[in-house]
Scaffold this motif. Structure first.
Motif, mmCIF file in Angstrom:
data_model
loop_
_atom_site.group_PDB
_atom_site.id
_atom_site.type_symbol
_atom_site.label_atom_id
_atom_site.label_comp_id
_atom_site.label_asym_id
_atom_site.label_seq_id
_atom_site.Cartn_x
_atom_site.Cartn_y
_atom_site.Cartn_z
ATOM 1 N N MET A 1 0.816 -1.214 0.000
ATOM 2 C CA MET A 1 0.000 0.000 0.000
ATOM 3 C C MET A 1 0.848 1.262 0.000
ATOM 4 N N CYS B 1 -12.836 -3.758 -0.745
ATOM 5 C CA CYS B 1 -11.486 -4.297 -0.836
ATOM 6 C C CYS B 1 -11.202 -5.280 0.291
ATOM 7 N N SER C 1 -4.356 -5.477 1.363
ATOM 8 C CA SER C 1 -5.418 -4.476 1.500
ATOM 9 C C SER C 1 -5.223 -3.720 2.806
ATOM 10 N N CYS C 2 -5.349 -2.408 2.740
ATOM 11 C CA CYS C 2 -5.065 -1.625 3.939
ATOM 12 C C CYS C 2 -6.195 -1.733 4.956
ATOM 13 N N GLY C 3 -7.362 -2.228 4.517
ATOM 14 C CA GLY C 3 -8.449 -2.407 5.474
ATOM 15 C C GLY C 3 -9.323 -1.177 5.640
ATOM 16 N N TRP C 4 -9.205 -0.246 4.705
ATOM 17 C CA TRP C 4 -9.984 0.980 4.876
ATOM 18 C C TRP C 4 -11.386 0.833 4.272
ATOM 19 N N CYS C 5 -11.463 0.386 3.023
ATOM 20 C CA CYS C 5 -12.805 0.374 2.421
ATOM 21 C C CYS C 5 -13.336 -1.053 2.241
ATOM 22 N N LEU D 1 -6.035 0.009 -5.389
ATOM 23 C CA LEU D 1 -5.547 -1.339 -5.110
ATOM 24 C C LEU D 1 -6.561 -2.400 -5.535
ATOM 25 N N PHE E 1 -11.868 2.947 -2.470
ATOM 26 C CA PHE E 1 -11.267 4.214 -2.068
ATOM 27 C C PHE E 1 -9.991 4.496 -2.864
ATOM 28 N N CYS E 2 -9.227 3.455 -3.167
ATOM 29 C CA CYS E 2 -8.008 3.676 -3.954
ATOM 30 C C CYS E 2 -7.933 2.640 -5.046
ATOM 31 N N PRO F 1 -4.816 5.151 2.285
ATOM 32 C CA PRO F 1 -4.783 6.242 1.305
ATOM 33 C C PRO F 1 -5.618 7.427 1.776
HETATM 34 S S1 SF4 Z 1 -9.101 -0.251 -2.100
HETATM 35 FE FE1 SF4 Z 1 -9.768 0.413 -0.023
HETATM 36 S S2 SF4 Z 1 -9.154 -1.116 1.522
HETATM 37 FE FE2 SF4 Z 1 -8.154 -1.542 -0.472
HETATM 38 S S3 SF4 Z 1 -6.181 -0.664 -0.195
HETATM 39 FE FE3 SF4 Z 1 -7.440 0.896 -1.227
HETATM 40 S S4 SF4 Z 1 -8.421 2.059 0.443
HETATM 41 FE FE4 SF4 Z 1 -7.475 0.258 1.377
#
Ligand code: SF4
Ligand SMILES: Cc1cc2nc3c(=O)[nH]c(=O)nc-3n(C[C@H](O)[C@H](O)[C@H](O)COP(=O)(O)O)c2cc1C
Ligand code: FES
Lengths: 425, 168, 938
Positions: A171, A349, A342-346, A392, A389-390, A189
Motif C-alpha cells: 500500500m 477491498c 489491502s489496507c483495510g480501509w474500504c 488497489l 477508495f483507492c 490512502p
Molecule cells: S481499495 Fe480500499 S481497503 Fe483496499 S487498499 Fe485501497 S483504500 Fe485500502
C-alpha cells in the motif's frame, strides 16, 4: 539505440561515484536547469510528453502544474520519490536505484527545482538494502559537493533530501498512502481531492513521482524534448525499462524504446519460452494489469496501445504464464497478495478480496461450486475504479476479470473435476 | 528505557522530519534492529521517547509487516511467495525449507536459529525463486542451493560458538 | 440553496454540502455507516453509493459515494439506479461475510444500525461459505463492553474517540480484513467520553456494560425525555426503565446543548437510582437516641401534622440539585423568608456574582453548541474536563475554528473530514487555559498557566486591562504574566467569536470577576464576546433565581429564634459546608425532616426521612449554566416498599418532593387542593417569580395532546406487559395514570413525532437504531424539527456598558509552615450522585493530598507517604466571609486528617491540592477550598 537511463549501469558492479557520474556528463542537467526558470523546466518536461512510470502513466508536467507557485504558495513544498516498488513481478526501479543513484538524485533535484520544493524524500522499500546504502552514500556525496543543501551550486535555490526506508506494505506505493506512511501513520490512502499537489505531506503541496520517471528528467532537460521523443517508437516519449519473468529462457530487464512490441521483448530479449513450455498469456505490467494472450503480442508496449488489449502498460514488467502452470493457482496467488495487502480501509477491498481469495482457494482444493464463478465475475465489476477508495482493489480485479475471460475452461475444470488439474494427485 | 545507542539513532533520523510522530516507524525499526523484535516494552520505550501512546505505536507496528511484534530467530528467512516466484516453484522451496528446518512458515526453529516467513515480491523476479536471509538476497534457488545456504549459516554459527567456547 | 436532481426529480439542496447529508435531509433512506453528522465524511464503508450522471443525456452514469460528493447546482444523481442498489446490497453482503450473525444474543439487537441497513439493502441470502475471522475481546473497564467479532471496520469508533474526543488509547490495529479496534493491552478506556462509542458504533462491538448486567431490548424499555443531573450543563438524556429499575441512559439529541454526545459521568451515573442507598419509605424516630424506623406514609404525615399544628416555626433548606418546582414548593411551605438555598455563604456569593454578571449584559452566555463555534477561548480558573466534561468536548471542537480556514482556503469542504484534518495538521486554536493544576484538555491549549486563584484572577484582570486601559491595572505583575496577558488579549481581540470560560470550581470570586472584566473589555471594544460560567449542580442557577439565603444565614436565623422544624430538601449539607457549621445548624432544630432519595450523612441525623423521587421518577424543571430551563420527565413509577405492591410500581411512598410539600401543607395547614399537578406548581412559581416565567414554555403542559392522545412512554413493540407480573397475579394491572405531563405510562397513544421537548425515544420505520434521529431533524445534524428544547431565561442587553470590577487580589505569597489547599475536581468521584453507580465508583480516585515534589521533599515526604493535614480554623480560611462579616462564623476546632501523598509537579510552591467532593474524605467533604492548612509527615 540509445539507453540514457541505463547507460552508466553495469549490473553486479559498483555504481558510478560522483566523480565518475560527473565525468559521464552528470549534474550538467542540474546546472542547466538552475540557469532556467522553474517554469521553463516544467515547459521542457511538458514538451517531452513524459508520462509517469509508476504505473498510471499520468503526464508528469501536468501533474507538476497543479503545484501552487510563487511567493505566496504554502511552504515548505515537498517532492517525494516513490521507490516503494512492491508490485509483484516488478524489479525495474531497483536497477536504477542500485545502478546509478546520482542519476536519480539529479532527477529529483531538477524536478524539485521545477516545482520549487524545499525538501525531497526518497521513499524506499525496506528490502532494497543495497539501494538504501548506495542512496545514503550518494545523497551525502551530493550534499558535500553542493548539489544539495543551501544555495545549490551558488544559486538561490536550496533543497534538503532524506532517505526514508519503509517498514513494508504494498500500500505504501499508492501515493497518498505513501504520504501517510512517511508521516509515521498507517498507510491508508487519502481522499482525492484535495490532491497532494495542493495538500500533501503535512498538508503542504507535494509531488510524488516514480523513480524511473524522475531518472528521465535530467536527460530531458539536458538534451531536449525532441531528442527525448525521438527515442520512442510511439507517441509516449523516451525509453522504457521492460522486464520479463516466468518460464522464459532469459528473464531480465532491458531499456528499450517506448512502444517496443510485446513479441519483440518476449522473443528477442527474453529468448522466448523455456524448452517444453508453451506460452498461454502474460500480465504486461505487474500483478495489477489484465492478462493478454498470444493474439495481442504484436501490440506496442505503451500506454495507449495496451488499452487495445483491454490491459495496461503498468510497470512494463511482464509476468509470463505458461501451459504447465495453473491459471487458477496463479490467480489465487495474486488475489492472496492483494487481499493480504489491502489496507483495510474500504469495505469492497478488505472484504471482497478475502472472499475472492477464499473462493479461489476452494477451487484449487477441489471445493469449487458452479455458483462461485458468478460471485467472482460480479466481484470484478463491483471492485471497479471509483467503487473503492483507492486503486488497489481495481488493480486486483484486473487479472481476475481477464483471467476469467481467457481461462474460463480451466476454472470450469477445477469445479467439475473437484481438484486442480495441475496438481499431482 | 531506550539505550543510549537507540536514542542517538532515533534522534539522528528525527532530524529529517518536522515532527516526532514521523520518526516513529524508523524508531520501531531501530529498536527491532537492536533487540531482534519489538516487545511490549519496546513499544512502551518508543512511546515514551516520542510522546506517543502505546496504542498509537501498536496501530502502526501492526500495520507494517517488517516490524516484528513476536520474537524471531537469529536469522529471518524471507521466502518470496509472490507470483513470479510462485510460477518458478516457490512452493517446492517452502516445503523443502520447512522439512529441513522442521518448522512451518511463521515459526521459529526450536534452537532459535531460524524463523521462516513468507514474504511478498522481493523485486528480483528475473531470478525467481528468491529469498532473503537477514539482509542478503539469494536468487535462482533450488533445493540444493537452499541446503548450501542453510549450511553456510550453520557453519558460521558453529565457528562463532566455538570461538566463544575457546574464550571461556 | 441550489437545485439537485434525484432520480429525475428536482429538489432543493444546500450548495457544497455532501450529498448523503442532503439526501437524508430530504427524507431518502440512503444507507451509510462510516459517515456521522458530527464526524463528517471519510468514504470508508462505501455504503452510500449512488449514481451520478454527467447530464440529462448520460444514461450510464458512474458510481460515486454520496458522502464524498458535493451538492452542486444541476447535479443529477440516482438513488434507485439498479447498479447503485446492487452495489449497496453488495456492501451489506461484504459486511456480513465475517459478521457472527449473533443478533439474538447481542445487546445491540433491535437498535442496530447494521441490522437496519442490512434490511434496507435487501440483503437476505448468504453466499459466503468460508470461515469467519475471530478476535479476542478486551476488558475495557466497567463502562464499555467489547465484542470485536461484530466489527464492520467502519472506523467510526476511532474517529470519534481519537479525532473528535482526543482519546489516545484506542486505535485501529492490524490491516486488511483483520483490522482490530482496541487498546494496546486490556484496560480501562482513558477518555471520559468512551460511553459514546456505544452509540457511535453502528453494531454491537462497543456496548453499554452497565446495561449488560440488567439487559433489556430497546423496545422493552420505558423511556421519557430527561436531563442529566450530574453537572451544571444540563445535557439531554433518555433514561430507560424495566421492572422498576433504571437500565441505562442514552443521549437525547439537543442541537443547542449536548448534540450527539454525553460524558461518561452523565451516561453511567444513572445507577444511583437503583442504589441500595435509596430511601424507599418514610423513616421516623421519636427521639434522637432511637434508630430511624420505617413508618407508613400516613403515619409520617400525621406526625408532621401534629408537629406543625401549633404554629410551629419552620425553616426550609432547599437544594441546587432539586428541581425548581421542588424548591419552590418548599419555599411556599415555609414562606419566602424562612427559605434557604442549602449552600454555603461562599458558594452563594460566587453564584450570586455569576447570576449578576449574566444579567448585567452586554455579553451573552453561549449554548454548548455555540461554544463549539467560538474561535478563541480563554479558560480562567475552571477545570472544565472535570467539572463540566461535555464543555471540554465542545472546546475540542472550537479549537478547530481558526485552523479550518486553512482548509477552506484550499477549497476543501468542511465535511471532508480527513482532508480537513490533513490540511489543518496539529494547529489548534487559540485556547488559553489558566487553572490551578493541569487539565485533560491541555493538549489542545495554545498556552497554559498554573497558579492559585489569586494569580489566575490577576492574569485575567491583566488581560482585561491589556484590552481596555480603563479596566483596572494589576500592580506588581511579573513580566511573564504581563507578556502572557498581552498575548492572550491579542488573540481574543482578533477573534470573530471570542469566549471566556470561568466558574466557581476554584472557589474564588476574584476569578469570576476577572473573567467578566475580560469579556466586558472585549464587548466595550465592540467585539461579540461571550462568557460561559460553570456552575456545580444541575439546578444551581435555577435555585439562585428562586432566591434565598445561605446555610450560614440559616444558622444565624436559627440562633435568633430556634426552629421547631427544619425541612431539608434533597441535600446532604455535610457536602456543602463545614461540618461544625452543619452540626450546629442541625442541633438548633427541634425536628429535622429530610426529603431525599438517598441516604447520606445529613439524612442520618434527621428525625424523619421522606422518600423523594429521583430524577427518573419525577418531573420538573432545571436551569443549566446557560440559563436554559429544561423540563425532565418521569420515566417510571418507582417501587415503593408497600405491602401488597404487586408490580412494585403502584404509586407508593416514593413521591416527588413537591408532592411531599403539598401533603405537608395539607396536613399542617389544611391547604386542601392547592396543587394537584406539576403544572400547578410551575404556574404558581412563574406567577410569583417573574424571571422564571419562561419555564412555563420549557415543555407542553399536561393537557397537551397530539390527535387527542397522550404520548406513550412505551414503544409500540413493548412486550410482556400482560405477563410481567403473572407470577404474582394473572390479572393485568391498570396502567398508572400521569396527571403531571402529556406523556403516558403506556404503549397506547400518539405514534407520530411529538414536540421536541416530549420525544421519549428516537425511532422511525426502518430506523431502529439511535440514527433514527435523522428523521427528527429538518436538516440532518441540525436542530430538532420544531426547535431544540429549552427556554433561555437570561438574555443580555447588547450595547449596554458594564462597569468593571475593581477588586484586585494581592499576588500569592507562600507562607512558612502553611499550605494553601486547592480544590482538585474529578469527573469520577467529585459528584455526589454518580459515585453511587458501581461503574463510576470503580473509576473514582481515592482520597489524596497533592504536593509538588520539591515541597514534599522539604517535608521529608515522598509519593505515597501518609501526610497529616491540620486545617486552619474556618474563620481565617474563608477570607471572603470574614471581610463582609455578615455571616456567623466562629472558629471551629482544627481537625486533623491523614491522607496519602501524591506528587503534582505543576502545583506552585506553598500550595497543595485536595480532591473536591470525594466520599471517604470525612469532614473534609464540606470544607470550602481554597483554605490554609499545616502539613506534617506522619
Ligand atoms: S481499495 Fe480500499 S481497503 Fe483496499 S487498499 Fe485501497 S483504500 Fe485500502
Ligand atoms: C496499491 C498501489 C501501489 C502502488 N505502488 C507503487 C510503487 O511501488 N511505485 C510507484 O512508483 N508507484 C506506485 N503506485 C502508483 C502511485 O500511486 C503513483 O501513481 C505514482 O507513484 C506516481 O508516479 P508517476 O506519476 O511518476 O508515475 C501504486 C499505486 C497503487 C494504487
Ligand atoms: S457513509 Fe459514505 S462511504 Fe461510508
Amino acid at each position: 539505440m540509445e539507453t540514457p537511463l541505463t547507460h552508466n549501469i553495469s549490473p553486479g558492479k559498483e555504481p558510478p561515484d560522483l566523480a565518475q557520474y560527473e565525468k559521464a556528463g552528470g549534474y550538467a542537467a542540474l546546472r542547466k536547469a538552475l540557469s532556467m526558470s522553474p517554469a521553463e523546466v516544467q515547459a521542457a518536461v511538458k514538451e517531452s510528453n513524459l508520462r509517469g512510470r509508476g504505473g498510471a502513466g499520468f503526464p508528469t508536467a501536468q501533474k507538476w502544474s497543479f503545484v501552487p507557485m510563487g511567493d505566496d504558495a504554502p511552504r515548505p513544498k515537498y517532492l517525494v520519490c516513490n521507490a516503494d516498488e512492491m508490485e509483484p513481478g516488478t524489479f525495474k526501479d531497483r536497477m536504477l536505484l542500485e545502478g546509478d543513484p546520482h542519476q536519480l538524485i539529479e532527477g529529483i533535484i531538477v524536478s524539485a527545482y521545477a516545482i520549487q520544493a524545499d525538501v525531497a524524500y526518497v521513499f524506499l522499500r525496506w528490502a532494497y538494502k543495497l539501494a538504501a546504502r548506495r542512496m545514503e552514500e550518494s545523497i551525502a556525496e551530493a550534499y558535500r559537493h553542493g548539489y544539495l543543501g543551501k544555495n545549490i551550486l551558488g544559486s538561490a535555490y536550496s533543497l534538503g533530501m532524506h532517505l526514508h526506508v519503509s517498514a513494508g506494505r504494498y500500500m505504501c506505493g499508492e501515493e497518498t498512502a505513501l504520504l501517510n506512511a512517511l508521516e509515521g501513520k498507517r498507510a491508508n490512502p487519502r481522499t482525492k481531492p484535495p490532491y497532494p499537489q495542493v495538500s500533501g505531506l503535512w498538508g503542504k503541496p507535494t509531488i510524488v513521482n516514480n523513480v524511473e520517471t524522475l531518472c528521465n528528467i535530467p536527460h530531458i532537460v539536458k538534451r531536449g524534448a525532441e531528442w527525448f521523443k525521438s527515442l520512442s517508437r510511439s507517441d509516449d516519449g523516451g525509453t522504457k525499462l521492460y522486464g520479463v519473468s516466468g518460464r522464459v529462457k532469459n528473464p531480465g530487464l532491458w531499456e528499450l524504446p517506448m512502444g517496443t512490441s510485446m513479441r519483440e521483448i518476449l522473443e528477442e530479449h527474453a529468448g522466448g519460452m523455456c524448452d517444453g513450455y508453451q506460452f498461454r498469456g502474460l500480465l504486461p505490467g505487474g500483478a495489477s494489469t489484465d492478462f493478454v494472450t498470444a493474439e495481442h503480442l504484436d501490440l506496442a508496449m505503451d500506454f495507449d496501445s495496451m488499452k487495445k488489449a483491454d490491459s495496461r502498460l503498468g510497470t512494463g514488467t511482464m509476468i509470463v504464464l505458461d501451459d504447465k502452470t495453473c491459471p487458477v493457482g496463479m490467480l489465487l496467488n495474486l488475489e492472496h497478495f492483494f487481499a493480504q495487502e489491502s489496507c483495510g480501509w474500504c469495505t469492497p477491498c478488505w472484504s471482497g478480496l478475502s472472499w475472492i481469495e477464499q473462493i479461489l482457494q476452494d477451487m484449487e482444493e477441489g471445493r469449487g461450486r458452479a455458483s462461485d464463478l458468478e460471485v467472482l465475475e460480479s466481484h470484478t465489476r463491483l471492485l471497479g475504479p471509483g467503487h473503492t477508495f483507492c486503486a488497489l482493489a481495481p488493480g486486483a480485479a484486473e487479472p481476475l476479470q481477464s483471467g476469467l475471460k481467457y481461462f474460463r475452461d480451466d476454472f470450469e475444470r477445477h469445479i467439475h473435476e473437484k481438484r486442480c488439474p495441475w496438481s499431482p494427485t | 528505557m531506550l539505550s543510549e545507542q537507540e536514542r542517538r539513532e532515533i534522534e539522528a533520523h528525527a532530524r529529517h522530519y518536522p515532527n516526532n510522530r514521523a520518526v516513529c516507524i524508523e524508531a520501531l525499526k531501530i529498536v527491532q534492529q537492536h533487540r531482534g523484535w519489538v516487545s511490549n516494552e519496546g513499544i512502551a520505550d518508543v512511546a515514551e521517547a516520542l510522546q506517543m501512546k502505546p496504542a498509537e505505536l501498536e496501530s502502526v507496528a501492526t500495520f507494517y509487516n517488517m516490524i516484528f511484534r513476536k520474537p524471531v530467530g537469529k536469522h529471518v528467512i524471507l521466502l518470496c511467495d509472490s507470483v513470479s516466484c510462485w510460477i518458478m516453484g516457490y512452493e517446492r522451496l517452502r516445503q523443502h525449507l520447512g522439512d529441513k528446518l522442521g518448522i512451518r512458515p511463521g515459526q521459529t526453529t526450536a534452537d532459535g536459529r531460524f524463523t521462516l516467513l513468507p514474504n511478498v515480491c522481493l523485486g528480483a523476479c528475473d531470478h525467481a525463486p528468491v529469498m532473503m536471509v537477514d539482509d542478503a538476497y539469494y536468487q535462482d534457488l533450488d533445493p540444493a542451493r537452499v541446503d548450501e545456504i542453510l549450511a553456510s549459516y550453520q557453519q558460521e554459527e558453529e565457528k562463532s560458538t566455538d570461538g566463544n567456547a575457546a574464550d571461556s | 440553496m441550489t437545485t439537485i436532481h434525484i432520480d429525475n426529480r428536482p429538489y432543493p439542496a444546500k450548495d457544497g454540502e455532501n450529498l448523503l447529508q442532503e439526501c437524508l435531509s430530504l427524507g431518502f433512506n440512503l444507507p451509510y455507516f462510516c459517515w456521522h453528522p458530527a464526524l463528517g465524511s471519510v468514504g470508508a464503508c462505501r455504503q452510500c453509493a449512488i449514481k451520478q450522471f454527467k447530464n440529462e443525456e448520460d444514461k450510464h452514469g458512474k458510481i460515486v459515494m454520496a458522502c464524498m460528493t458535493a451538492a452542486k447546482d444541476g447535479i443529477r444523481i440516482s438513488i434507485d439506479d439498479p447498479e447503485a442498489q446492487d452495489f449497496r446490497a453488495s456492501v451489506a453482503e461484504w459486511l456480513m461475510v465475517n459478521h457472527p450473525h449473533d443478533c439474538p444474543v447481542c445487546d445491540e439487537g433491535g437498535e442496530c444500525h447494521l441490522q437496519d441497513m442490512t434490511v434496507m439493502n435487501g440483503h437476505v441470502y448468504r453466499r459466503y461459505h468460508g470461515r469467519k475471522r475471530t478476535f479476542h475481546n478486551q476488558d475495557l473497564g466497567p463502562l464499555v463492553n467489547h465484542e470485536m467479532n461484530r466489527c464492520i471496520q467502519c472506523y467510526r469508533c476511532t474517529r470519534f474517540y481519537r479525532e473528535y474526543a482526543g482519546g489516545r488509547d484506542l486505535d485501529a490495529l492490524v490491516l486488511r480484513n483483520q483490522v482490530y479496534f482496541g487498546r494496546h493491552q486490556d484496560g480501562v478506556l482513558e477518555n471520559e467520553f468512551s460511553g459514546n462509542l456505544v452509540e457511535v458504533c453502528p453494531t454491537g462491538v462497543f456496548t453499554d456494560k452497565t446495561l449488560k448486567r440488567h439487559y433489556t431490548r430497546k423496545w422493552d424499555l420505558q423511556t421519557a425525555p430527561s436531563v442529566c443531573v450530574h453537572c451544571g450543563l444540563g445535557c439531554n438524556t433518555i433514561p430507560g426503565e424495566r421492572y422498576g429499575t433504571l437500565r441505562r441512559i442514552r443521549n437525547r439529541f439537543n442541537g443547542a446543548v449536548n448534540g450527539y454526545f454525553l460524558c461518561d459521568r452523565g451516561r453511567y451515573g444513572y445507577e444511583f437510582v437503583n442504589s441500595g442507598r435509596r430511601v424507599r419509605q418514610p423513616l421516623l424516630r421519636k427521639n434522637r437516641t432511637q434508630l430511624l424506623q420505617p413508618v407508613s406514609k400516613r403515619a409520617a404525615l400525621q406526625h408532621l401534622g401534629e408537629l406543625l399544628s401549633g404554629g410551629a416555626r419552620v425553616i426550609g433548606i432547599g437544594s441546587p440539585r432539586a428541581s425548581i418546582e421542588a424548591n419552590f414548593a418548599l419555599r411556599t411551605l415555609v414562606g419566602r423568608d424562612q427559605f434557604y438555598l442549602g449552600i454555603s455563604e461562599r458558594d452563594l456569593r460566587l453564584l450570586a456574582s455569576i447570576l449578576d454578571i449574566l444579567r448585567k449584559g452586554p455579553a451573552r452566555t453561549p449554548s454548548l453548541h455555540e461554544v463549539e463555534l467560538a474561535d478563541a477561548v480563554l479558560v480562567l480558573g475552571e477545570d472544565v474536563a472535570n467539572t463540566a466534561p461535555r464543555l471540554g468536548l465542545a472546546l475540542r471542537q472550537s479549537v478547530r475554528r481558526q485552523p479550518e480556514k486553512i482548509a477552506k482556503k484550499m477549497g476543501i469542504p468542511l465535511w471532508n473530514d480527513h482532508a480537513v484534518r490533513e490540511a489543518m495538521q496539529e494547529e489548534h486554536g487559540p485556547l488559553f487555559i489558566a487553572t490551578l493544576a493541569n487539565t485533560r484538555i491541555d493538549d489542545i491549549a495554545t498556552r497554559t498557566f498554573r497558579g492559585p486563584p489569586a494569580e489566575l484572577a490577576r492574569l485575567g484582570l491583566a488581560i482585561a486591562h491589556a484590552l481596555d486601559p480603563i479596566a483596572p491595572q494589576v500592580p506588581g505583575l511579573s513580566d511573564t504574566a504581563q507578556a502572557l496577558a498581552g498575548a492572550i488579549a491579542e488573540k481574543l481581540k482578533a477573534a470573530e467569536r471570542p469566549l471566556v470560560i470561568s466558574g466557581i470550581g476554584c472557589g474564588d470570586k476574584a476569578v469570576v470577576e476577572a473573567a467578566a472584566n475580560v469579556t466586558w473589555a472585549l464587548c466595550n471594544m465592540g467585539r461579540p464576546a461571550e462568557f460561559c460560567y460553570v456552575v456545580p449542580e444541575c439546578n444551581s442557577l435555577g435555585a439562585m433565581m428562586l432566591g434565598g439565603g445561605s446555610l450560614e444565614t440559616a444558622l444565624e436565623a436559627m440562633n435568633d429564634a430556634a426552629a421547631d422544624i427544619l425541612v431539608i430538601l434533597e441535600n446532604d449539607l455535610y457536602r456543602r459546608a463545614d461540618a461544625a457549621l452543619v452540626d450546629r445548624l442541625l442541633a438548633a432544630a427541634r425536628h429535622i425532616v429530610m426529603i431525599d432519595h438517598i441516604e447520606h450523612t445529613t439524612s442520618a441525623k434527621a428525625d424523619m426521612v421522606l422518600p423523594a423521587a429521583a430524577f427518573a421518577e419525577a418531573d420538573g424543571t432545571l436551569v443549566n449554566n446557560e440559563g436554559r430551563a429544561q423540563r425532565f420527565f418521569q420515566v417510571f413509577v418507582p417501587r415503593g416498599e408497600i405491602e401488597g405492591d404487586i408490580r412494585g410500581d403502584t404509586p407508593g411512598d416514593i413521591q416527588e418532593s413537591w408532592r411531599w410539600m403539598r401533603d405537608i401543607m395539607v396536613v399542617g395547614r389544611g391547604d386542601e387542593g392547592q396543587w394537584s399537578s406539576l403544572d400547578d406548581v410551575t404556574a404558581a412559581c412563574a406567577a410569583v417569580i417573574p424571571s422564571l416565567e419562561p419555564i412555563l414554555r420549557a415543555a407542553p403542559s399536561a393537557a397537551f395532546r397530539m390527535d387527542g392522545q397522550k404520548i406513550p412512554r412505551e414503544s409500540h413493540r413493548y412486550s410482556g406487559r400482560t405477563v410481567m407480573h403473572a407470577n404474582v397475579s394473572i390479572h393485568e394491572p391498570e396502567q398508572p395514570q400521569d396527571p403531571d405531563t402529556a406523556l403516558a405510562f403506556s404503549m397506547e397513544g400518539y405514534s407520530g413525532h411529538p414536540p421536541p421537548s416530549l420525544i421519549p425515544r428516537f425511532w422511525a420505520p426502518g430506523w431502529n437504531s439511535i440514527q433514527a434521529l435523522n428523521k427528527f431533524q429538518d436538516e440532518v445534524g441540525g436542530p430538532l424539527s420544531g426547535g431544540d428544547p429549552g427556554e433561555r431565561l437570561i438574555e443580555p442587553t447588547p450595547g449596554k456598558k458594564a462597569a468593571y470590577f475593581e477588586n484586585i487580589p494581592a499576588g500569592f505569597e507562600p507562607r512558612v509552615g502553611e499550605w494553601l489547599l486547592l480544590p482538585l475536581h474529578h469527573i469520577f468521584g467529585s459528584e455526589e450522585l454518580s459515585i453511587l453507580a458501581p461503574g463510576v465508583a470503580e473509576l473514582s480516585v481515592q482520597p489524596y493530598l497533592a504536593l509538588n515534589p520539591e515541597d514534599a521533599s522539604n517535608l521529608g515526604l515522598t509519593d505515597g507517604d501518609e501526610v497529616q493535614l491540620r486545617l486552619r480554623a474556618q474563620a481565617d480560611a474563608q477570607v471572603d466571609v470574614k471581610a463582609d462579616d455578615s455571616a456567623n462564623t466562629t472558629a471551629t476546632t482544627a481537625e486533623v486528617f491523614r491522607l496519602p501523598l501524591r506528587f503534582k509537579p505543576e502545583l506552585l510552591h506553598g500550595t497543595a491540592g485536595l480532591p473536591a467532593g470525594l466520599t471517604g474524605m470525612g469532614n473534609l467533604a464540606g470544607v470550602a477550598l481554597p483554605a490554609w492548612g499545616e502539613l506534617k509527615k506522619v
